[in-house]
Design a protein around this motif. Sequence first.
Motif, PDB file in Angstrom:
ATOM      1  N   GLU A  30       0.819  -1.210   0.000  1.00  0.00           N
ATOM      2  CA  GLU A  30       0.000   0.000   0.000  1.00  0.00           C
ATOM      3  C   GLU A  30       0.859   1.269   0.000  1.00  0.00           C
ATOM      4  O   GLU A  30       0.338   2.363   0.246  1.00  0.00           O
ATOM      5  CB  GLU A  30      -0.920  -0.008   1.219  1.00  0.00           C
ATOM      6  CG  GLU A  30      -1.907  -1.174   1.232  1.00  0.00           C
ATOM      7  CD  GLU A  30      -2.801  -1.160   2.453  1.00  0.00           C
ATOM      8  OE1 GLU A  30      -2.554  -0.325   3.365  1.00  0.00           O
ATOM      9  OE2 GLU A  30      -3.740  -1.979   2.504  1.00  0.00           O
ATOM     10  N   GLN A  31       2.152   1.129  -0.286  1.00  0.00           N
ATOM     11  CA  GLN A  31       3.070   2.259  -0.110  1.00  0.00           C
ATOM     12  C   GLN A  31       3.250   3.135  -1.336  1.00  0.00           C
ATOM     13  O   GLN A  31       3.963   4.132  -1.289  1.00  0.00           O
ATOM     14  CB  GLN A  31       4.431   1.740   0.368  1.00  0.00           C
ATOM     15  CG  GLN A  31       4.366   0.910   1.640  1.00  0.00           C
ATOM     16  CD  GLN A  31       3.479   1.553   2.705  1.00  0.00           C
ATOM     17  OE1 GLN A  31       3.620   2.728   3.011  1.00  0.00           O
ATOM     18  NE2 GLN A  31       2.544   0.787   3.246  1.00  0.00           N
ATOM     19  N   GLU A  32       2.625   2.790  -2.450  1.00  0.00           N
ATOM     20  CA  GLU A  32       2.710   3.552  -3.692  1.00  0.00           C
ATOM     21  C   GLU A  32       4.134   4.001  -4.011  1.00  0.00           C
ATOM     22  O   GLU A  32       4.474   5.192  -3.964  1.00  0.00           O
ATOM     23  CB  GLU A  32       1.773   4.761  -3.698  1.00  0.00           C
ATOM     24  CG  GLU A  32       1.578   5.286  -5.118  1.00  0.00           C
ATOM     25  CD  GLU A  32       0.759   6.542  -5.238  1.00  0.00           C
ATOM     26  OE1 GLU A  32       1.344   7.602  -5.542  1.00  0.00           O
ATOM     27  OE2 GLU A  32      -0.462   6.436  -5.046  1.00  0.00           O
ATOM     28  N   ILE A  33       4.968   3.041  -4.329  1.00  0.00           N
ATOM     29  CA  ILE A  33       6.322   3.359  -4.779  1.00  0.00           C
ATOM     30  C   ILE A  33       6.234   3.998  -6.166  1.00  0.00           C
ATOM     31  O   ILE A  33       5.480   3.548  -7.026  1.00  0.00           O
ATOM     32  CB  ILE A  33       7.181   2.081  -4.814  1.00  0.00           C
ATOM     33  CG1 ILE A  33       7.107   1.337  -3.478  1.00  0.00           C
ATOM     34  CG2 ILE A  33       8.621   2.416  -5.175  1.00  0.00           C
ATOM     35  CD1 ILE A  33       7.536   2.139  -2.275  1.00  0.00           C
ATOM     36  N   GLN A  34       7.030   5.032  -6.375  1.00  0.00           N
ATOM     37  CA  GLN A  34       6.992   5.741  -7.654  1.00  0.00           C
ATOM     38  C   GLN A  34       8.243   5.505  -8.498  1.00  0.00           C
ATOM     39  O   GLN A  34       8.156   5.300  -9.700  1.00  0.00           O
ATOM     40  CB  GLN A  34       6.755   7.225  -7.390  1.00  0.00           C
ATOM     41  CG  GLN A  34       5.375   7.451  -6.768  1.00  0.00           C
ATOM     42  CD  GLN A  34       5.147   8.841  -6.224  1.00  0.00           C
ATOM     43  OE1 GLN A  34       6.079   9.652  -6.133  1.00  0.00           O
ATOM     44  NE2 GLN A  34       3.923   9.138  -5.847  1.00  0.00           N
ATOM     45  N   THR A  35       9.414   5.539  -7.860  1.00  0.00           N
ATOM     46  CA  THR A  35      10.660   5.177  -8.546  1.00  0.00           C
ATOM     47  C   THR A  35      11.599   4.537  -7.533  1.00  0.00           C
ATOM     48  O   THR A  35      11.478   4.760  -6.324  1.00  0.00           O
ATOM     49  CB  THR A  35      11.380   6.396  -9.164  1.00  0.00           C
ATOM     50  OG1 THR A  35      11.875   7.244  -8.125  1.00  0.00           O
ATOM     51  CG2 THR A  35      10.472   7.188 -10.083  1.00  0.00           C
ATOM     52  N   PHE A 277       6.619  11.047   3.509  1.00  0.00           N
ATOM     53  CA  PHE A 277       5.837  10.289   2.538  1.00  0.00           C
ATOM     54  C   PHE A 277       6.675   9.312   1.730  1.00  0.00           C
ATOM     55  O   PHE A 277       6.301   8.908   0.637  1.00  0.00           O
ATOM     56  CB  PHE A 277       5.059  11.228   1.598  1.00  0.00           C
ATOM     57  CG  PHE A 277       4.458  12.406   2.314  1.00  0.00           C
ATOM     58  CD1 PHE A 277       3.595  12.228   3.380  1.00  0.00           C
ATOM     59  CD2 PHE A 277       4.776  13.705   1.944  1.00  0.00           C
ATOM     60  CE1 PHE A 277       3.048  13.320   4.066  1.00  0.00           C
ATOM     61  CE2 PHE A 277       4.247  14.802   2.617  1.00  0.00           C
ATOM     62  CZ  PHE A 277       3.381  14.605   3.684  1.00  0.00           C
ATOM     63  N   GLY A 278       7.833   8.933   2.282  1.00  0.00           N
ATOM     64  CA  GLY A 278       8.570   7.816   1.700  1.00  0.00           C
ATOM     65  C   GLY A 278       9.626   8.163   0.682  1.00  0.00           C
ATOM     66  O   GLY A 278       9.761   7.477  -0.340  1.00  0.00           O
ATOM     67  N   GLN A 279      10.412   9.189   0.945  1.00  0.00           N
ATOM     68  CA  GLN A 279      11.590   9.482   0.115  1.00  0.00           C
ATOM     69  C   GLN A 279      12.804   8.965   0.903  1.00  0.00           C
ATOM     70  O   GLN A 279      13.005   9.357   2.049  1.00  0.00           O
ATOM     71  CB  GLN A 279      11.722  10.973  -0.165  1.00  0.00           C
ATOM     72  CG  GLN A 279      10.416  11.731  -0.352  1.00  0.00           C
ATOM     73  CD  GLN A 279       9.368  11.077  -1.201  1.00  0.00           C
ATOM     74  OE1 GLN A 279       9.661  10.562  -2.289  1.00  0.00           O
ATOM     75  NE2 GLN A 279       8.136  11.074  -0.729  1.00  0.00           N
ATOM     76  N   TYR A 280      13.607   8.115   0.284  1.00  0.00           N
ATOM     77  CA  TYR A 280      14.687   7.434   1.012  1.00  0.00           C
ATOM     78  C   TYR A 280      15.984   7.403   0.212  1.00  0.00           C
ATOM     79  O   TYR A 280      15.975   7.257  -1.009  1.00  0.00           O
ATOM     80  CB  TYR A 280      14.342   5.962   1.263  1.00  0.00           C
ATOM     81  CG  TYR A 280      13.169   5.683   2.144  1.00  0.00           C
ATOM     82  CD1 TYR A 280      13.286   5.667   3.524  1.00  0.00           C
ATOM     83  CD2 TYR A 280      11.925   5.405   1.593  1.00  0.00           C
ATOM     84  CE1 TYR A 280      12.208   5.392   4.341  1.00  0.00           C
ATOM     85  CE2 TYR A 280      10.831   5.132   2.397  1.00  0.00           C
ATOM     86  CZ  TYR A 280      10.982   5.125   3.763  1.00  0.00           C
ATOM     87  OH  TYR A 280       9.910   4.849   4.560  1.00  0.00           O
ATOM     88  N   VAL A 281      17.089   7.492   0.953  1.00  0.00           N
ATOM     89  CA  VAL A 281      18.366   6.951   0.506  1.00  0.00           C
ATOM     90  C   VAL A 281      18.843   6.081   1.669  1.00  0.00           C
ATOM     91  O   VAL A 281      19.197   6.588   2.725  1.00  0.00           O
ATOM     92  CB  VAL A 281      19.434   8.020   0.214  1.00  0.00           C
ATOM     93  CG1 VAL A 281      20.607   7.399  -0.525  1.00  0.00           C
ATOM     94  CG2 VAL A 281      18.854   9.169  -0.579  1.00  0.00           C
ATOM     95  N   ALA A 296       4.795   7.768  -2.353  1.00  0.00           N
ATOM     96  CA  ALA A 296       3.749   8.448  -1.588  1.00  0.00           C
ATOM     97  C   ALA A 296       3.280   7.469  -0.533  1.00  0.00           C
ATOM     98  O   ALA A 296       2.189   6.918  -0.602  1.00  0.00           O
ATOM     99  CB  ALA A 296       2.604   8.885  -2.491  1.00  0.00           C
ATOM    100  N   SER A 297       4.129   7.226   0.434  1.00  0.00           N
ATOM    101  CA  SER A 297       3.906   6.167   1.408  1.00  0.00           C
ATOM    102  C   SER A 297       3.121   6.670   2.609  1.00  0.00           C
ATOM    103  O   SER A 297       3.500   7.660   3.227  1.00  0.00           O
ATOM    104  CB  SER A 297       5.255   5.604   1.883  1.00  0.00           C
ATOM    105  OG  SER A 297       5.058   4.716   2.955  1.00  0.00           O
ATOM    106  N   PRO A 298       2.056   5.968   2.978  1.00  0.00           N
ATOM    107  CA  PRO A 298       1.352   6.324   4.208  1.00  0.00           C
ATOM    108  C   PRO A 298       2.008   5.764   5.464  1.00  0.00           C
ATOM    109  O   PRO A 298       1.652   6.127   6.573  1.00  0.00           O
ATOM    110  CB  PRO A 298      -0.038   5.701   3.997  1.00  0.00           C
ATOM    111  CG  PRO A 298       0.225   4.518   3.132  1.00  0.00           C
ATOM    112  CD  PRO A 298       1.360   4.916   2.227  1.00  0.00           C
ATOM    113  N   ASP A 299       2.989   4.859   5.293  1.00  0.00           N
ATOM    114  CA  ASP A 299       3.611   4.184   6.436  1.00  0.00           C
ATOM    115  C   ASP A 299       5.079   3.933   6.094  1.00  0.00           C
ATOM    116  O   ASP A 299       5.432   2.921   5.492  1.00  0.00           O
ATOM    117  CB  ASP A 299       2.888   2.868   6.728  1.00  0.00           C
ATOM    118  CG  ASP A 299       3.415   2.148   7.961  1.00  0.00           C
ATOM    119  OD1 ASP A 299       4.490   2.530   8.472  1.00  0.00           O
ATOM    120  OD2 ASP A 299       2.766   1.186   8.400  1.00  0.00           O
TER     121      ASP A 299
END
Length: 464
Positions: A30-35, A277-281, A296-299
Motif C-alpha cells: 500500500e506504499q505507492e512506490i513511484q521510482t 511520505f517515503g523518500q529514502y536513501v 507516496a507512502s502512508p507508512d
Amino acid sequence: MSSLPRSTPEAQGLSTAALDSFVAALDASEQEIQTLTLVRHGHVVLAEEWAPYRLADRHMLFSVSKSFTSMAIGLLVAAGQVSLDDQVISFFGPDELPETISDNLAAMKVRHLLTMTTGHSQDTVERLSRDRRMVGIFLGLDVEVEPGTLFVYNSGATYMLSAILQKVTGETLLDYLRPRLFEPLGATEAIWDVSREGITTGGWGLSLTTDSLAKFGQLMLQRGEWEGKQLIPADWVDAATSKQVPNDNETNPDWQCGYGLQYWRARHGAYRADGAFGQYVVMFPDQDATLAITSASPDMQATLDLVWAHLLPAFEGGKGDGTPRPQRLEILPPKGAVPTGNGRTYTFEPNHSMLAAVRLDDDGTGTFTFSHAAGLWGNPSEASQEVVCAPGDWRELTDKLTDPPSRMVTSAHADGDAFVATFRYLESPFAVTMTCRVDGDTMTIDGRNNVGFGPAEFTLRSVT
C-alpha cells in the motif's frame, strides 16, 4: 555528466529473481512506490519507475534535504569557517536576537542544530515557516531544556544551519553546494526552495532525480570520494552517518537506532536519509549497496520492513520467494463511467487548492481553473491555468503554476451523478481527488489528498 555504470544483478552478487520478488512486494504493498534505484558495488543493478512517474524527473525530497545540508556544514568545518562548538547566537546580529538571551539559548551550539538536540520540546518549523523572519522567530522561541540533553526532530534547526552558512559565506546553501557537490555528481538539475527571507530552506525543499539521489548514497558509501576527488572530508561522512545521540523517544524501530549529523541510523547496520511520505536513501555499508526510493507512502516503517524482508536475504545469496515481477509497473487512473456536465462555470472563494473555477461539459470533460490569486496566502501573481480532466488514460500536461513548471497528469470518471477528477503532480508525492456534485446553482467539491501535512479531506463550495 557523471553517472553510475549499469550491471546485471548476477555480476554484483545478486539474483535477478530475488530483485523481481522485491519489486513485486513493493508493487503489491500500500506504499505507492513511484521510482527506485538500487546500487551494488558501485553499479546500478535495478532501476524502476511506476508510470506515469519517471526516474529522469526531479522529485521533492522533503527531509532528505537535511543530509545534504550536513555535507555543506562539513565543508565549512573543514575550511575552518565554522566550529561545532560555535554558539548559534554568535552568527546573528541585534536585529535578529531577542532582547533577553536565556542561558539555554546561549548554550545552543552548531552541534546541537546538527544532532537535533537544540533544547526545544517540539519541532519549531510550524512556528517559523509562514513568517518572513524565520531566523528571528527561531531565536526568540523558548528553549525549554538544556541543549544536548534531549533529541527532538526539528526541521527549524536545519533551517538555522542554512542561515549560518549564508551568514558565513555570503552564498545560499544551493549556490554553495553547486560547484562543490551537485556539479561533480552530475546533479545539475538540483533546485531548492528559498524562504521569504531569502534563505535556502535547508531542512526541506530540495528536488533531485532518483539517479542523483542514488549517486549521493554511493558518495556516502565511498566516504565522500567521487571519481578520484574527495568532495566531502571522510571523517565528516563517518561522523555524520554514525550515532551521535540516542533517539529512544521515537516510536518506530528504525527511528530508534540513534541519530547522527542529519542522518538516521537504522537496523541491520544501515543508515539513511529520509523524507516525508517515503523518500529514502538507504545505505548498507556491510553490503556495499545503496537504495534510493521516491514514493507516496502512508507508512514509512512499512517500506523499510519490505526492504529488510527482501533485500537483506538477496544480499546473502537468496533467490527470492518466487513471486514474478509485474509485466508493467504503473499507477493506473481510476476507472468508472463517463461523467456528464451542464456546461456551466462555478467559481470559488480563495482556498488552499488555488481552485478558482470549474466547468463540467456534457462530453465528459471538466475544466478546472487554478490561480495563484485564488490561494489563501495573498500571492500577488495573477498567473492562472486551465487544467482539463477527461475519461480514459492519464492526460499529461505541464503545471505552469510551479516554479519551475513540472509534469502532471489528470483523469476523470463518474461516481453516480458526481464528476470525479484526479490530479497527480508527478514531481512530488502529491495527488488530489476532487468529487464534484452540482445542486442547482451550487457546486460542492469533496476533496481528498493522498498524503500531506494537513487534513486529508476538504470541502469547497462555489459562490453564487
